[in-house]
Design a protein around this motif. Structure first.
Motif, mmCIF file in Angstrom:
data_model
loop_
_atom_site.group_PDB
_atom_site.id
_atom_site.type_symbol
_atom_site.label_atom_id
_atom_site.label_comp_id
_atom_site.label_asym_id
_atom_site.label_seq_id
_atom_site.Cartn_x
_atom_site.Cartn_y
_atom_site.Cartn_z
ATOM 1 N N ARG A 52 -8.895 7.706 9.370
ATOM 2 C CA ARG A 52 -8.716 6.389 8.734
ATOM 3 C C ARG A 52 -7.260 6.179 8.332
ATOM 4 O O ARG A 52 -6.740 5.070 8.449
ATOM 5 N N VAL A 53 -6.579 7.226 7.866
ATOM 6 C CA VAL A 53 -5.157 7.121 7.538
ATOM 7 C C VAL A 53 -4.369 6.738 8.789
ATOM 8 O O VAL A 53 -3.516 5.848 8.760
ATOM 9 N N LEU A 67 3.827 -1.139 3.807
ATOM 10 C CA LEU A 67 3.284 0.193 3.616
ATOM 11 C C LEU A 67 4.398 1.146 3.193
ATOM 12 O O LEU A 67 5.484 1.130 3.777
ATOM 13 N N PHE A 124 -0.775 -1.332 10.450
ATOM 14 C CA PHE A 124 0.443 -1.905 9.863
ATOM 15 C C PHE A 124 1.501 -2.099 10.941
ATOM 16 O O PHE A 124 2.154 -3.137 11.015
ATOM 17 N N GLU A 141 -5.480 5.176 11.441
ATOM 18 C CA GLU A 141 -5.810 3.772 11.761
ATOM 19 C C GLU A 141 -5.011 2.807 10.891
ATOM 20 O O GLU A 141 -4.544 1.769 11.380
ATOM 21 N N ILE A 142 -4.874 3.133 9.619
ATOM 22 C CA ILE A 142 -4.129 2.260 8.694
ATOM 23 C C ILE A 142 -2.671 2.157 9.125
ATOM 24 O O ILE A 142 -2.116 1.059 9.222
ATOM 25 N N LEU A 147 0.849 -1.179 0.000
ATOM 26 C CA LEU A 147 0.000 0.000 0.000
ATOM 27 C C LEU A 147 0.890 1.236 0.000
ATOM 28 O O LEU A 147 1.846 1.326 0.782
ATOM 29 N N LEU A 191 0.516 5.320 0.438
ATOM 30 C CA LEU A 191 -0.385 6.406 0.833
ATOM 31 C C LEU A 191 0.059 7.700 0.157
ATOM 32 O O LEU A 191 1.050 8.311 0.557
ATOM 33 N N VAL A 243 -9.404 -0.165 1.038
ATOM 34 C CA VAL A 243 -8.181 -0.649 1.693
ATOM 35 C C VAL A 243 -8.512 -1.507 2.907
ATOM 36 O O VAL A 243 -9.267 -1.088 3.787
ATOM 37 N N ARG A 244 -7.924 -2.698 2.917
ATOM 38 C CA ARG A 244 -7.965 -3.608 4.074
ATOM 39 C C ARG A 244 -6.522 -3.973 4.396
ATOM 40 O O ARG A 244 -5.848 -4.615 3.574
ATOM 41 N N VAL A 245 -6.055 -3.578 5.556
ATOM 42 C CA VAL A 245 -4.647 -3.768 5.923
ATOM 43 C C VAL A 245 -4.226 -5.226 5.793
ATOM 44 O O VAL A 245 -3.098 -5.517 5.390
#
Length: 193
Positions: free
Chosen positions: A100-101, A84, A108, A103-104, A7, A9, A76-78
């Motif tokens: 949400r960012v 990342l 990770f 949390e992501i 992922l 970002l 997106v699902r981690v």
């Protein structure tokens, strides 16, 4: 689920090289890199900025490319990813305001998955609270962010990378060879020439 998804970002005015080079290099190595941005979908773009070091007291900034996103942020699902990538530039400054960012990034880190952050990407790590008691390199102007988040700022040459645990960090894009190699090693891959 594939074990080769990463992922990235992205956001408007992420640093051009720090977005495009990792995306292209990691794709070349066979990883599927999902480039996402909050409130944007696949096919939309983020504008990038080119930061350069021309002898001034800080970097200069020029317009970069429009970078095409290839995945929807809302999807997106981690658990689907093995690592990342957090580019620098100005994007981390506002991406860190998105819950949400945060949390992501936290997910990770809690899972111990490799995280590669360069330049101002440390602002996002600091805001996510994942630097407490850890070492992190970044652009020097982000050193205070690292320290205020309880981390140790690693002041290393601009073309070097620092690794501690699951974090591969670097000061800026001149570190790409060292930084990306360190990240790929954390991912468990081996490059042979």
């Amino acid at each position: 689920m594939t074990d080769k998804k990463l992922l990235l970002l992205a956001g408007d005015f992420a640093e051009d090289y720090e977005t495009m080079v990792p995306f292209q290099a990691l794709s070349m190595l066979g990883y599927t890199v999902h480039a996402v941005c909050p409130d944007k979908q696949a096919g939309q773009t983020v504008r990038t900025a080119i930061h350069d070091f021309e002898g001034d007291q800080t970097y200069t900034e020029k317009p970069g490319h429009n970078f095409a996103l290839n995945y929807d942020f809302d999807q997106v699902r981690v658990d689907d990813y093995v690592g990342l990538v957090v580019p620098g530039g100005r994007a981390p400054e506002y991406l860190r305001l998105n819950p949400r960012v945060i949390e992501i990034v936290q997910a990770f880190d809690q899972a111990g998955k490799p995280i590669a952050a360069v330049c101002h990407g440390a602002q996002l790590l600091a805001a996510a609270g994942v630097l407490e008691g850890r070492e992190c390199s970044a652009y020097p102007a982000c050193g205070p962010d690292v320290r205020m988040a309880g981390g140790t700022y690693m002041d290393i040459p601009v073309d070097q990378a620092h690794v501690q645990g699951n974090l591969a960090t670097a000061p800026a894009w001149p570190a790409h060879p060292a930084w990306l190699a360190a990240f790929v090693k954390l991912l468990g891959a081996e490059i042979r020439l």
